[in-house]
Design a protein around this motif. Sequence first.
Motif, PDB file in Angstrom:
ATOM      1  N   ILE A  33       0.908  -1.110  -0.129  1.00 18.85           N
ATOM      2  CA  ILE A  33      -0.030  -0.069   0.001  1.00 18.85           C
ATOM      3  C   ILE A  33       0.836   1.244  -0.054  1.00 18.85           C
ATOM      4  O   ILE A  33       1.688   1.356   0.754  1.00 18.85           O
ATOM      5  N   ASP A  34       0.627   2.107  -0.947  1.00 15.23           N
ATOM      6  CA  ASP A  34       1.265   3.601  -1.032  1.00 15.23           C
ATOM      7  C   ASP A  34       0.673   4.349  -0.080  1.00 15.23           C
ATOM      8  O   ASP A  34      -0.326   4.991  -0.295  1.00 15.23           O
ATOM      9  N   PRO A  35       1.168   4.877   0.904  1.00 13.54           N
ATOM     10  CA  PRO A  35       0.650   5.638   1.787  1.00 13.54           C
ATOM     11  C   PRO A  35       0.408   7.205   1.424  1.00 13.54           C
ATOM     12  O   PRO A  35      -0.545   7.837   1.726  1.00 13.54           O
ATOM     13  N   SER A  36       1.223   7.602   0.427  1.00 13.89           N
ATOM     14  CA  SER A  36       1.259   8.822  -0.130  1.00 13.89           C
ATOM     15  C   SER A  36      -0.159   9.137  -0.966  1.00 13.89           C
ATOM     16  O   SER A  36      -0.416  10.155  -1.481  1.00 13.89           O
ATOM     17  N   HIS A  37      -0.437   7.953  -1.462  1.00 13.89           N
ATOM     18  CA  HIS A  37      -1.899   8.021  -2.515  1.00 13.89           C
ATOM     19  C   HIS A  37      -2.835   7.196  -1.747  1.00 13.89           C
ATOM     20  O   HIS A  37      -3.808   6.764  -2.415  1.00 13.89           O
ATOM     21  N   THR A  38      -2.740   6.979  -0.919  1.00 13.04           N
ATOM     22  CA  THR A  38      -3.955   6.330   0.218  1.00 13.04           C
ATOM     23  C   THR A  38      -4.448   6.977   1.264  1.00 13.04           C
ATOM     24  O   THR A  38      -3.785   7.840   2.034  1.00 13.04           O
ATOM     25  N   THR A  39      -5.739   7.013   1.501  1.00 12.87           N
ATOM     26  CA  THR A  39      -6.494   7.587   2.436  1.00 12.87           C
ATOM     27  C   THR A  39      -7.010   6.475   3.488  1.00 12.87           C
ATOM     28  O   THR A  39      -7.748   5.807   2.859  1.00 12.87           O
ATOM     29  N   LEU A  40      -6.835   6.513   4.781  1.00  9.91           N
ATOM     30  CA  LEU A  40      -7.453   5.852   5.625  1.00  9.91           C
ATOM     31  C   LEU A  40      -8.402   6.796   6.578  1.00  9.91           C
ATOM     32  O   LEU A  40      -7.801   7.393   7.314  1.00  9.91           O
ATOM     33  N   GLY A  41      -9.707   6.663   6.305  1.00  5.63           N
ATOM     34  CA  GLY A  41     -10.422   7.900   6.930  1.00  5.63           C
ATOM     35  C   GLY A  41     -11.437   7.387   7.695  1.00  5.63           C
ATOM     36  O   GLY A  41     -12.004   6.168   7.617  1.00  5.63           O
ATOM     37  N   PHE A  42     -12.152   8.243   8.568  1.00  9.42           N
ATOM     38  CA  PHE A  42     -13.110   7.849   9.275  1.00  9.42           C
ATOM     39  C   PHE A  42     -14.087   8.932   9.703  1.00  9.42           C
ATOM     40  O   PHE A  42     -13.768  10.191   9.196  1.00  9.42           O
ATOM     41  N   THR A  43     -15.464   8.750   9.876  1.00  4.40           N
ATOM     42  CA  THR A  43     -16.264   9.850  10.247  1.00  4.40           C
ATOM     43  C   THR A  43     -17.164   9.754  11.391  1.00  4.40           C
ATOM     44  O   THR A  43     -17.611   8.231  11.609  1.00  4.40           O
ATOM     45  N   ALA A  44     -17.384  10.680  12.404  1.00  4.49           N
ATOM     46  CA  ALA A  44     -18.183  10.378  13.602  1.00  4.49           C
ATOM     47  C   ALA A  44     -19.044  11.424  13.650  1.00  4.49           C
ATOM     48  O   ALA A  44     -18.797  12.550  13.141  1.00  4.49           O
ATOM     49  N   ARG A  45     -20.292  11.195  14.170  1.00  5.77           N
ATOM     50  CA  ARG A  45     -21.362  12.368  14.440  1.00  5.77           C
ATOM     51  C   ARG A  45     -20.970  13.086  15.635  1.00  5.77           C
ATOM     52  O   ARG A  45     -20.863  12.434  16.682  1.00  5.77           O
ATOM     53  N   HIS A  46     -21.007  14.269  15.298  1.00  4.04           N
ATOM     54  CA  HIS A  46     -20.697  15.298  16.585  1.00  4.04           C
ATOM     55  C   HIS A  46     -21.714  15.971  17.037  1.00  4.04           C
ATOM     56  O   HIS A  46     -22.556  16.691  16.177  1.00  4.04           O
ATOM     57  N   ALA A  47     -22.133  16.023  18.395  1.00  2.50           N
ATOM     58  CA  ALA A  47     -23.331  16.783  18.978  1.00  2.50           C
ATOM     59  C   ALA A  47     -24.380  16.521  18.032  1.00  2.50           C
ATOM     60  O   ALA A  47     -25.322  17.547  18.344  1.00  2.50           O
ATOM     61  N   MET A  48     -24.739  15.327  17.553  1.00  6.31           N
ATOM     62  CA  MET A  48     -25.991  14.986  16.903  1.00  6.31           C
ATOM     63  C   MET A  48     -26.300  15.833  15.742  1.00  6.31           C
ATOM     64  O   MET A  48     -27.315  15.619  15.188  1.00  6.31           O
TER      65      MET A  48
END
Length: 202
Positions: A33-48
């Motif tokens: 895996i090429d870190p410079s062209h890879t995104t490991l992301g996440f999304t969390a709901r904040h304050a509803m």
Amino acid sequence: MGIFGRKSDETDATSTPGAVNPDLAALTGDYTIDPSHTTLGFTARHAMVTNVKGKFLDFTGTLHLDGSDPAKSTASLDVKMDSIDTGSPDRDGHLKSSDFFKTDEFPTMTFRSTSAEALGGDDYRITGDLEILGTTKPITIDLEFNGAAKDPFGNERVGFEGKSEILRSEFGLTWNAALETGGVLVSEKIKLNFDISAIKSA
């Protein structure tokens, strides 16, 4: 399309789960895996009311792709938790603290695949063990193959987009704060998203 190349729309429309184009087996092999062209992301709901997005900047990973039998494909990933980035240094510091990831005690998050399957067309599914805070739980990641190409430097690349969801409390991530209007500050469900570019090993 198949995991190792594009097929026509007509072929895609009639593809069946597990179908593999035998002419594409040449891309079978080991990839980094090429870190410079890879995104490991996440999304969390904040304050509803809104979403907070973040990613990890320091990680290593490998793939073994089998063009003839996708079920034999594997994936491995190691993520440095201190590399978390949500665009806010204060928030990142809180996430690294004992309230959340305890990065001094648990510096690495890992994923090791246990099975893979072709769903037909561009779509694949990989199941594996995700370890956070010393707790390991199975997760399933749905993947879409984006294609294969040789870059200007002669590297053979493959690309995937993926998504999954976890419940953070299952990994011991239970910190929260109640809101005066009801609800909590941080959502229980966390969405994971991946945009992966990997280079074939020589």
